[in-house]
Design a protein around this motif. Structure first.
Motif, short mmCIF file in Angstrom:
data_model
loop_
_atom_site.label_atom_id
_atom_site.label_comp_id
_atom_site.label_asym_id
_atom_site.label_seq_id
_atom_site.Cartn_x
_atom_site.Cartn_y
_atom_site.Cartn_z
N VAL A 101 0.88 -1.17 0.04
CA VAL A 101 -0.08 0.10 0.05
C VAL A 101 0.76 1.23 0.06
N ALA A 102 2.02 1.02 0.92
CA ALA A 102 2.87 2.55 0.92
C ALA A 102 3.62 2.66 -0.31
N MET A 103 3.99 1.83 -0.83
CA MET A 103 4.73 1.99 -2.07
C MET A 103 3.62 2.43 -3.45
N ALA A 104 2.79 1.70 -3.33
CA ALA A 104 1.81 2.17 -4.44
C ALA A 104 1.12 3.49 -4.24
N ALA A 105 1.04 3.87 -3.00
CA ALA A 105 0.69 5.09 -2.76
C ALA A 105 1.60 6.23 -2.94
N ALA A 106 2.90 5.95 -2.99
CA ALA A 106 3.91 6.82 -3.21
C ALA A 106 4.17 7.09 -4.83
N THR A 109 -3.28 -4.33 6.43
CA THR A 109 -3.24 -3.93 5.22
C THR A 109 -4.46 -3.02 5.15
N ALA A 110 -5.61 -3.43 5.36
CA ALA A 110 -6.97 -2.93 5.29
C ALA A 110 -6.79 -1.48 6.08
N ARG A 111 -6.21 -1.23 7.04
CA ARG A 111 -5.98 -0.11 7.91
C ARG A 111 -5.08 0.84 7.16
N ALA A 112 -4.01 0.44 6.41
CA ALA A 112 -3.12 1.29 5.55
C ALA A 112 -3.91 1.72 4.41
N LEU A 113 -4.76 0.93 3.65
CA LEU A 113 -5.68 1.64 2.83
C LEU A 113 -6.64 2.62 3.03
N ARG A 114 -7.33 2.38 4.21
CA ARG A 114 -8.32 3.40 5.02
C ARG A 114 -7.51 4.79 5.25
N ARG A 115 -6.35 4.75 5.51
CA ARG A 115 -5.55 6.06 5.70
C ARG A 115 -5.50 6.48 4.43
N HIS A 116 -5.43 5.85 3.22
CA HIS A 116 -5.53 6.48 1.90
C HIS A 116 -6.93 6.70 1.28
N GLY A 117 -7.88 6.58 2.19
CA GLY A 117 -9.33 6.81 1.80
C GLY A 117 -9.92 5.61 0.99
N VAL A 118 -8.99 4.63 1.08
CA VAL A 118 -9.88 3.19 0.29
C VAL A 118 -10.68 2.35 1.27
#
Length: 259
Positions: free
Chosen positions: A76-81, A100-109
């Motif tokens: 998630v982090a590398m894709a969002a970068a 991983t779901a929490r990481a996606l939620r931080r990006h609004g997903v």
């Protein structure tokens, strides 16, 4: 009656051996400290971002799938970068686990995750049951078990894979090896949380020969039955099983078994 402050914590005087990638020990260290344990970092890998033109193109293609799977918070982090994570209307986004779901939620997903937080858990989800002729984006890293892509292709899906990071093997730091050598003089209160069979294999291969046998005498808490079997095959005998790979889950299971 002793004061609460005077009572021993569940993992008091234990040392937790962390096989997490370099620089990613904080959550495990904090969970260990809450239960009274200290942490010794033994990173067998570093996570290296990939952001070349070919990777960016693969990510754009994967992000356009009918279903998009993210296999780790690092993915998630590398894709969002590299690009904004904006699912289109009707697109299904799946995460391998709650972290991983929490990481996606931080990006609004908004992503769905299986109860069993691994590749088998993902493959058992209803969303991946009937995927013939569907396009599935797989946002992941190089290496690992490589179970998802072949299984999905076997179900008739077109898999669009984007390896947005690589695991780079690290030699053990001399200072960490010396601390480990001292700790292994009495391995009864050493605990190895196990969330990756690949990390265990790399760590054991990199250990000096005199440390491998005592290392196998530490207690292991595995994130599921599959990893417990991996530990058993590697020669470990003191093994507990946690429900998932979250640091709190691993250490609570260890405290309940070994504490």
């Amino acid at each position: 009656m002793p004061r609460i402050a005077d009572q021993a914590l569940p993992l008091q005087d234990w040392c937790v051996l962390s096989l997490r990638p370099r620089g990613q020990h904080a959550s495990l260290r904090a969970a260990a400290a809450r239960l009274g344990a200290r942490t010794l970092a033994l990173s067998p890998f570093a996570i290296e971002a990939r952001s070349d033109a070919a990777t960016r193109a693969a990510l754009r293609q994967a992000s356009g799938g009918d279903i998009v799977l993210y296999t780790s918070p690092n993915a998630v982090a590398m894709a969002a970068a590299m690009q904004a994570l904006r699912p289109r209307r009707g697109q299904v986004v799946l995460a391998v686990g709650s972290g991983t779901a929490r990481a996606l939620r931080r990006h609004g997903v908004d992503a769905r995750a299986p109860r069993r937080m691994d590749s088998e858990g993902l493959l058992a989800m209803a969303e991946l049951g009937a995927v013939a002729q569907r396009r599935i984006g797989l946002v992941t890293g190089s290496g690992g078990r490589n179970l998802l892509a072949p299984a999905l292709r076997g179900r008739g899906a077109e898999v669009l894979r984007a390896d947005v990071y690589a695991r780079v093997a690290l030699p053990p730091a001399p200072q960490a090896l010396e601390r480990l050598r001292i700790a292994l003089a009495d391995p009864r209160r050493l605990l190895l949380p196990l969330g990756s069979g690949e990390a265990l294999q790399q760590a054991m291969a990199a250990l000096p020969a005199p440390l491998r046998k005592p290392f196998a005498r530490v207690a292991v808490v595995a994130a599921g039955a599959r990893l417990a079997a991996v530990a058993r095959d590697a020669g470990f005998r003191r093994i507990a099983i946690a429900a998932d790979a979250r640091p709190g889950s691993l250490l609570r299971a260890a405290a309940g078994t070994f504490g």
